[in-house]
Design a protein around this motif. Structure first.
Motif, PDB file in Angstrom:
ATOM      1  N   LEU A 262       0.841  -1.200   0.000  1.00 22.66           N
ATOM      2  CA  LEU A 262       0.000   0.000   0.000  1.00 22.66           C
ATOM      3  C   LEU A 262       0.875   1.248   0.000  1.00 22.66           C
ATOM      4  CD1 LEU A 262      -2.462  -1.217   2.772  1.00 22.66           C
ATOM      5  CD2 LEU A 262      -3.030  -1.013   0.344  1.00 22.66           C
ATOM      6  N   PHE A 263       0.406   2.273  -0.686  1.00 23.53           N
ATOM      7  CA  PHE A 263       1.183   3.502  -0.849  1.00 23.53           C
ATOM      8  C   PHE A 263       0.951   4.467   0.312  1.00 23.53           C
ATOM      9  CE2 PHE A 263       1.045   1.603  -4.965  1.00 23.53           C
ATOM     10  CZ  PHE A 263       2.212   1.995  -5.602  1.00 23.53           C
ATOM     11  N   SER A 264       1.854   5.457   0.402  1.00 30.87           N
ATOM     12  CA  SER A 264       1.663   6.568   1.325  1.00 30.87           C
ATOM     13  C   SER A 264       2.066   7.819   0.550  1.00 30.87           C
ATOM     14  CB  SER A 264       2.556   6.401   2.555  1.00 30.87           C
ATOM     15  OG  SER A 264       3.907   6.504   2.154  1.00 30.87           O
ATOM     16  N   ASP A 265       1.753   9.006   1.093  1.00 32.93           N
ATOM     17  CA  ASP A 265       2.166  10.230   0.397  1.00 32.93           C
ATOM     18  C   ASP A 265       3.666  10.224   0.147  1.00 32.93           C
ATOM     19  OD1 ASP A 265      -0.211  11.671  -0.046  1.00 32.93           O
ATOM     20  OD2 ASP A 265      -0.326  12.177   2.076  1.00 32.93           O
ATOM     21  N   SER A 266       4.436   9.738   1.149  1.00 27.53           N
ATOM     22  CA  SER A 266       5.893   9.790   0.985  1.00 27.53           C
ATOM     23  C   SER A 266       6.403   8.736   0.005  1.00 27.53           C
ATOM     24  CB  SER A 266       6.592   9.680   2.339  1.00 27.53           C
ATOM     25  OG  SER A 266       6.116   8.572   3.056  1.00 27.53           O
ATOM     26  N   SER A 267       5.783   7.551  -0.042  1.00 26.69           N
ATOM     27  CA  SER A 267       6.274   6.564  -1.023  1.00 26.69           C
ATOM     28  C   SER A 267       5.885   6.988  -2.440  1.00 26.69           C
ATOM     29  CB  SER A 267       5.816   5.140  -0.698  1.00 26.69           C
ATOM     30  OG  SER A 267       4.452   4.904  -0.916  1.00 26.69           O
ATOM     31  N   LEU A 268       4.752   7.676  -2.568  1.00 24.71           N
ATOM     32  CA  LEU A 268       4.370   8.184  -3.896  1.00 24.71           C
ATOM     33  C   LEU A 268       5.342   9.267  -4.361  1.00 24.71           C
ATOM     34  CD1 LEU A 268       0.486   8.320  -3.552  1.00 24.71           C
ATOM     35  CD2 LEU A 268       1.761   6.975  -5.228  1.00 24.71           C
ATOM     36  N   GLU A 269       5.766  10.087  -3.421  1.00 31.12           N
ATOM     37  CA  GLU A 269       6.716  11.144  -3.766  1.00 31.12           C
ATOM     38  C   GLU A 269       8.051  10.520  -4.198  1.00 31.12           C
ATOM     39  OE1 GLU A 269       6.912  14.165  -0.721  1.00 31.12           O
ATOM     40  OE2 GLU A 269       8.638  15.080  -1.756  1.00 31.12           O
ATOM     41  N   TYR A 270       8.467   9.507  -3.458  1.00 36.43           N
ATOM     42  CA  TYR A 270       9.700   8.791  -3.779  1.00 36.43           C
ATOM     43  C   TYR A 270       9.612   8.195  -5.186  1.00 36.43           C
ATOM     44  CZ  TYR A 270      13.860   5.981  -2.930  1.00 36.43           C
ATOM     45  OH  TYR A 270      15.113   5.444  -3.003  1.00 36.43           O
ATOM     46  N   MET A 271       8.474   7.565  -5.461  1.00 37.68           N
ATOM     47  CA  MET A 271       8.280   6.920  -6.765  1.00 37.68           C
ATOM     48  C   MET A 271       8.252   7.948  -7.902  1.00 37.68           C
ATOM     49  SD  MET A 271       5.031   4.604  -7.931  1.00 37.68           S
ATOM     50  CE  MET A 271       4.034   6.019  -8.422  1.00 37.68           C
ATOM     51  N   SER A 272       7.560   9.064  -7.685  1.00 37.73           N
ATOM     52  CA  SER A 272       7.464  10.104  -8.730  1.00 37.73           C
ATOM     53  C   SER A 272       8.843  10.636  -9.073  1.00 37.73           C
ATOM     54  CB  SER A 272       6.600  11.271  -8.253  1.00 37.73           C
ATOM     55  OG  SER A 272       5.406  10.794  -7.720  1.00 37.73           O
ATOM     56  N   GLU A 273       9.634  10.860  -8.044  1.00 39.44           N
ATOM     57  CA  GLU A 273      10.977  11.393  -8.253  1.00 39.44           C
ATOM     58  C   GLU A 273      11.820  10.428  -9.085  1.00 39.44           C
ATOM     59  OE1 GLU A 273      13.666  12.948  -4.847  1.00 39.44           O
ATOM     60  OE2 GLU A 273      11.791  14.120  -4.945  1.00 39.44           O
ATOM     61  N   LYS A 274      11.700   9.142  -8.745  1.00 34.82           N
ATOM     62  CA  LYS A 274      12.428   8.105  -9.473  1.00 34.82           C
ATOM     63  C   LYS A 274      12.034   8.090 -10.950  1.00 34.82           C
ATOM     64  CE  LYS A 274      11.917   3.684  -8.196  1.00 34.82           C
ATOM     65  NZ  LYS A 274      11.953   2.438  -7.395  1.00 34.82           N
ATOM     66  N   MET A 275      10.753   8.411 -11.228  1.00 36.31           N
ATOM     67  CA  MET A 275      10.275   8.443 -12.613  1.00 36.31           C
ATOM     68  C   MET A 275      10.650   9.731 -13.324  1.00 36.31           C
ATOM     69  SD  MET A 275       6.385   7.219 -11.840  1.00 36.31           S
ATOM     70  CE  MET A 275       5.689   7.715 -13.413  1.00 36.31           C
ATOM     71  N   GLY A 276      11.120  10.735 -12.558  1.00 40.61           N
ATOM     72  CA  GLY A 276      11.397  12.042 -13.164  1.00 40.61           C
ATOM     73  C   GLY A 276      10.145  12.897 -13.294  1.00 40.61           C
ATOM     74  N   PHE A 277       9.178  12.636 -12.410  1.00 43.20           N
ATOM     75  CA  PHE A 277       7.916  13.377 -12.427  1.00 43.20           C
ATOM     76  C   PHE A 277       7.705  14.061 -11.074  1.00 43.20           C
ATOM     77  CE2 PHE A 277       5.339  12.119 -16.237  1.00 43.20           C
ATOM     78  CZ  PHE A 277       6.307  11.338 -16.843  1.00 43.20           C
ATOM     79  N   GLU A 278       6.733  14.994 -11.052  1.00 42.51           N
ATOM     80  CA  GLU A 278       6.344  15.590  -9.775  1.00 42.51           C
ATOM     81  C   GLU A 278       4.832  15.775  -9.737  1.00 42.51           C
ATOM     82  OE1 GLU A 278       8.392  19.297  -9.533  1.00 42.51           O
ATOM     83  OE2 GLU A 278       7.561  20.013 -11.425  1.00 42.51           O
ATOM     84  N   GLU A 279       4.302  15.922  -8.528  1.00 45.78           N
ATOM     85  CA  GLU A 279       2.852  16.044  -8.373  1.00 45.78           C
ATOM     86  C   GLU A 279       2.357  17.365  -8.946  1.00 45.78           C
ATOM     87  OE1 GLU A 279       1.334  14.874  -4.525  1.00 45.78           O
ATOM     88  OE2 GLU A 279      -0.361  16.255  -4.702  1.00 45.78           O
ATOM     89  N   LEU A 280       1.383  17.264  -9.839  1.00 45.47           N
ATOM     90  CA  LEU A 280       0.746  18.480 -10.360  1.00 45.47           C
ATOM     91  C   LEU A 280      -0.510  18.764  -9.562  1.00 45.47           C
ATOM     92  CD1 LEU A 280       0.476  20.660 -12.672  1.00 45.47           C
ATOM     93  CD2 LEU A 280      -0.962  18.992 -13.854  1.00 45.47           C
ATOM     94  N   LYS A 281      -1.326  17.758  -9.390  1.00 42.94           N
ATOM     95  CA  LYS A 281      -2.581  17.928  -8.675  1.00 42.94           C
ATOM     96  C   LYS A 281      -3.031  16.573  -8.133  1.00 42.94           C
ATOM     97  CE  LYS A 281      -6.521  20.837  -8.976  1.00 42.94           C
ATOM     98  NZ  LYS A 281      -7.293  21.806  -9.679  1.00 42.94           N
ATOM     99  N   SER A 282      -3.740  16.581  -7.028  1.00 41.14           N
ATOM    100  CA  SER A 282      -4.224  15.313  -6.493  1.00 41.14           C
ATOM    101  C   SER A 282      -5.616  15.472  -5.902  1.00 41.14           C
ATOM    102  CB  SER A 282      -3.258  14.779  -5.431  1.00 41.14           C
ATOM    103  OG  SER A 282      -3.020  15.762  -4.457  1.00 41.14           O
ATOM    104  N   TRP A 283      -6.256  14.367  -5.745  1.00 41.60           N
ATOM    105  CA  TRP A 283      -7.620  14.326  -5.202  1.00 41.60           C
ATOM    106  C   TRP A 283      -7.664  13.159  -4.237  1.00 41.60           C
ATOM    107  CZ3 TRP A 283     -12.515  13.160  -8.702  1.00 41.60           C
ATOM    108  CH2 TRP A 283     -13.676  13.385  -7.953  1.00 41.60           C
ATOM    109  N   LYS A 284      -7.889  13.482  -2.974  1.00 44.48           N
ATOM    110  CA  LYS A 284      -7.891  12.405  -1.994  1.00 44.48           C
ATOM    111  C   LYS A 284      -9.300  12.181  -1.464  1.00 44.48           C
ATOM    112  CE  LYS A 284      -4.081  11.169   0.521  1.00 44.48           C
ATOM    113  NZ  LYS A 284      -3.134  11.327   1.631  1.00 44.48           N
ATOM    114  N   PHE A 285      -9.809  10.993  -1.735  1.00 45.18           N
ATOM    115  CA  PHE A 285     -11.082  10.587  -1.122  1.00 45.18           C
ATOM    116  C   PHE A 285     -11.030   9.088  -0.931  1.00 45.18           C
ATOM    117  CE2 PHE A 285     -11.797  10.376  -5.690  1.00 45.18           C
ATOM    118  CZ  PHE A 285     -12.440   9.168  -5.864  1.00 45.18           C
TER     119      PHE A 285
END
Ligand SMILES: [Zn+2]
Length: 343
Positions: A262-285
């Motif tokens: 299961l993901f967390s905000d920090s593991s998603l950030e880690y993964m995005s960085e590894k891909m060379g991407f960053e968060e543009l927008k998110s929706w949490k529900f």
């Protein structure tokens, strides 16, 4: 969090998910069989996202499975690894009928409208704000399933297609949409397709958590310069995990089954960085309060408190959106929709 939207009214989801209430025991049995398949796999040695070694005590145990919280990236990993053998055991060959009634089409349209159109609108609006108009979007949806998301995007005037492993789902999706919106692709072909596609937006709705060769898929996305945006939704380490761990006689929708991490905000950030991407927008529900509601109702029935359940249920339903929004805003919700942009 900047650029984060919270909450989403449940609407008719209560009726869509009624199986979980009525068939608790059989769902729990299915989940136990899936746990059997995972428990015989080798022990997971490193975190699925950051590859830090897994050691020390698990954070918790649920339905016989230990879960470890990664001290480096905050990802939650099951003690056993999701392998090809596990996938072969749990992803059943689904059989769809060849003849579809008008009722099936009606159901399909309702699901597409209530669940997938809001996701499509969220993506289209965010990309527009960022300077990409919908006429310029070319979307490829990986793990497209029955084609709901592709159908919703096309319905809003976007050029969208999808790939899917299951040929029966591809056939179903194409019949329901009245044209060829999905193509079948074998799992070993997918990294190559993602690496070479000329799509500028990729989407993965409820897909990353099921991918065995996730590292290979992430590298393929990183290496394809045409891809400017990635839209994904994944299950999160959340309140639902706690409800599941404390209600072992209730079906575990969230951790367990085919969800082995299961993901967390920090593991998603880690993964995005590894891909060379960053968060543009998110929706949490999330569906945490829906899970709690279900577990309370099922447990009350199980211990002979059916009358209390009937008294309590409508009161809880009235509060459910508000309660969930509190969970969402406190960043402990079961699901996130995330738009990533290439750095
Ligand atoms: Zn980690």
């Amino acid at each position: 969090m900047k650029n984060r939207k919270y909450g989403k009214p449940l609407g008719n989801l209560l009726s869509i998910k009624s199986d979980f209430f009525e068939h608790n025991d059989s769902m729990l049995e299915m989940s136990a069989r899936q746990a059997d398949a995972l428990l015989i796999q080798k022990k997971r040695e490193k975190c699925k996202i950051c590859h830090a070694p897994i050691s020390g005590e698990p954070l918790y145990k649920s339905q016989r499975m230990d879960y470890y919280l990664c001290p480096v990236c905050g990802h939650v990993n099951s003690a056993h690894e999701d392998t090809e053998d596990f996938a072969n055991r749990v992803y059943l060959i689904d059989s769809y009928e060849n003849n579809y009634s008008e009722e099936d089409r009606e159901k399909y349209r309702n699901r597409l409208k209530s669940i997938y159109e809001p996701k499509a609108a969220f993506l289209i609006d965010a990309l527009k704000e960022d300077g990409l108009s919908k006429e310029d979007i070319k979307l490829l949806d990986d793990g497209a399933g029955s084609g709901y998301f592709v159908g919703a995007m096309r319905g809003m005037g976007v050029s969208a297609t999808g790939i899917e492993i299951s040929s029966s789902q591809v056939e179903f999706a194409n019949k329901m949409n009245g044209e060829e919106v999905l193509k079948q692709a074998d799992s070993r072909e997918i990294a190559g397709i993602l690496k070479n596609t000329d799509a500028n937006v990729l989407s993965f709705i409820g897909v990353f958590e099921h991918i065995i060769n996730l590292d290979e898929i992430l590298s393929a996305i990183r290496d394809n310069g045409s891809v400017r945006y990635v839209f994904l939704s994944v299950p999160m380490f959340s309140m639902s995990c706690v409800f599941e761990a404390s209600h072992q006689h209730c079906y575990n929708r969230h951790a367990g089954g085919t969800h082995t991490h299961l993901f967390s905000d920090s593991s998603l950030e880690y993964m995005s960085e590894k891909m060379g991407f960053e968060e543009l927008k998110s929706w949490k529900f999330g569906s945490d309060m829906m899970d709690l509601y279900r577990m309370l109702c099922v447990s009350l029935e199980q211990n002979g408190n059916g009358r209390l359940k009937d008294y309590f249920a409508p009161k809880f339903v009235k509060m459910i959106d508000e309660l969930q929004e509190t969970v969402d805003k406190n960043e402990f919700a079961s699901e996130i929709h995330l738009i990533l942009k290439r750095r």
